[in-house]
Design an enzyme around this catalytic site. Structure first.
Site, PDB file in Angstrom:
ATOM      1  N   CYS A  24       0.806  -1.214   0.000  1.00 19.95           N
ATOM      2  CA  CYS A  24       0.000   0.000   0.000  1.00 19.95           C
ATOM      3  C   CYS A  24       0.849   1.277   0.000  1.00 19.95           C
ATOM      4  O   CYS A  24       1.452   1.615  -1.013  1.00 19.95           O
ATOM      5  CB  CYS A  24      -0.977  -0.027   1.174  1.00 19.95           C
ATOM      6  SG  CYS A  24      -2.401   1.075   0.963  1.00 19.95           S
ATOM      7  N   ARG A  34     -12.306   6.131  -2.389  1.00 21.92           N
ATOM      8  CA  ARG A  34     -11.464   5.030  -1.988  1.00 21.92           C
ATOM      9  C   ARG A  34     -11.880   3.732  -2.678  1.00 21.92           C
ATOM     10  O   ARG A  34     -13.044   3.551  -3.039  1.00 21.92           O
ATOM     11  CB  ARG A  34     -11.504   4.832  -0.465  1.00 21.92           C
ATOM     12  CG  ARG A  34     -11.049   6.021   0.334  1.00 21.92           C
ATOM     13  CD  ARG A  34     -10.868   5.669   1.805  1.00 21.92           C
ATOM     14  NE  ARG A  34      -9.702   4.825   2.011  1.00 21.92           N
ATOM     15  CZ  ARG A  34      -8.445   5.295   2.131  1.00 21.92           C
ATOM     16  NH1 ARG A  34      -8.196   6.577   2.026  1.00 21.92           N
ATOM     17  NH2 ARG A  34      -7.449   4.463   2.336  1.00 21.92           N
ATOM     18  N   HIS A  38      -3.704  -5.893   1.924  1.00 25.38           N
ATOM     19  CA  HIS A  38      -3.497  -6.070   3.358  1.00 25.38           C
ATOM     20  C   HIS A  38      -4.028  -7.453   3.723  1.00 25.38           C
ATOM     21  O   HIS A  38      -4.152  -8.330   2.895  1.00 25.38           O
ATOM     22  CB  HIS A  38      -4.244  -4.991   4.146  1.00 25.38           C
ATOM     23  CG  HIS A  38      -3.834  -3.591   3.805  1.00 25.38           C
ATOM     24  ND1 HIS A  38      -2.668  -3.013   4.259  1.00 25.38           N
ATOM     25  CD2 HIS A  38      -4.438  -2.647   3.047  1.00 25.38           C
ATOM     26  CE1 HIS A  38      -2.567  -1.774   3.811  1.00 25.38           C
ATOM     27  NE2 HIS A  38      -3.636  -1.525   3.069  1.00 25.38           N
TER      28      HIS A  38
END
Length: 271
Positions: free
Chosen positions: A124, A158, A220
């Site tokens: 990320c 997002r 993640h």
């Protein structure tokens, strides 16, 4: 900037990891060899469980019969001399700002390690910083290390949710949460192809990037416990660098990880 020596008092607690894991074992305790693992900025750039990647690698290195030596690199401290594997995680924009000056200080070392074949996994925010640049929503261009030929544009919207990728390591699963939209440069290989989720930008079905032994990804989860084939690929590269011998794996029971990954694939990917 004044560079201070490493200080264990600055280290972030990693659940389940021994407090002496930054010390090289002596004699027979080293097993098949010592593998030095460096986690970059664990306080500023390790949200959404990314420290779990370090824990997973250290535990798995031990189960393969090697000894992990776990270093945490903090802003303003000296970078470890011996490095076989490097990890970095995600963070808020404020976290990226806090590490920007230090990252510039160690940039040449990281570029040299990458060029020499040192395995690295950047997740990320650190994935973005290993690219050419991050362009904020306001249009400000923040330069990156240029190890990966990617450029990231900040967005108001997002990209969030579970992900399934097709990669050279088989199906890889994880969870993404990023506003940056990343574009690969000409000839830059992706880490994987999106089977479900957004990936780099939600449009071209690419996710992450790979140059040599450097991997960048938005996943993640953390990514490594659920994807042991990827973890072992990183360990194999590191073990060869650490010992000068081919990787000598030990058998692993990955039944739970395999079941969890398979369930996510079945739930998200339409056959």
């Amino acid at each position: 900037m004044t560079i201070q020596p490493p200080s264990s008092s600055q280290d972030v607690f990693i659940p389940g990891e021994p407090t002496d894991s930054a010390v090289v074992p002596e004699g027979d305790r080293v097993g098949k060899g010592a593998i030095h693992l460096v986690h970059l900025y664990p306080r500023e750039m390790s949200i959404y469980g990314d420290l779990g990647n370090t824990r997973a690698l250290a535990a798995r290195i031990r189960r393969h019969g090697y000894s992990p030596v776990v270093h945490q690199h903090h802003p303003g401290t000296a970078f470890p001399e011996t490095v076989h594997l490097v990890l970095g995680g995600g963070g808020q924009d404020s976290g990226q700002v806090r590490v920007e000056e230090d990252l510039a200080q160690i940039a040449d070392r990281l570029r040299g390690l990458a060029a020499d074949g040192t395995p690295m996994l950047m997740i990320c925010g650190m994935y973005q910083l290993f690219g050419n640049a991050f362009i904020t929503v306001e249009g400000k261009r923040l330069p990156g290390l240029g190890i990966l030929d990617v450029t990231t544009q900040g967005n108001a919207k997002r990209m969030i949710g579970p992900v399934v990728l097709d990669t050279e390591f088989g199906d890889v699963v994880g969870y993404e949460n990023h506003s940056g939209s990343t574009t690969l440069g000409p000839g830059q290989a992706a880490f994987g192809t999106v089977k479900s989720g957004f990936g780099n930008n939600g449009t071209d079905q690419t996710e992450g990037a790979r140059t040599g032994n450097v991997f960048g990804s938005y996943l993640h989860g953390p990514i490594l416990p659920a994807n042991p084939a990827l973890a072992d690929a990183l360990i194999a590269l590191a073990a060869e660098r650490a010992t000068g011998r081919p990787f000598e794996p030990a058998g692993q029971d990955d039944a739970f990880a395999d079941e969890a990954r398979t369930r996510q694939v079945r739930r998200l990917v339409k056959r």
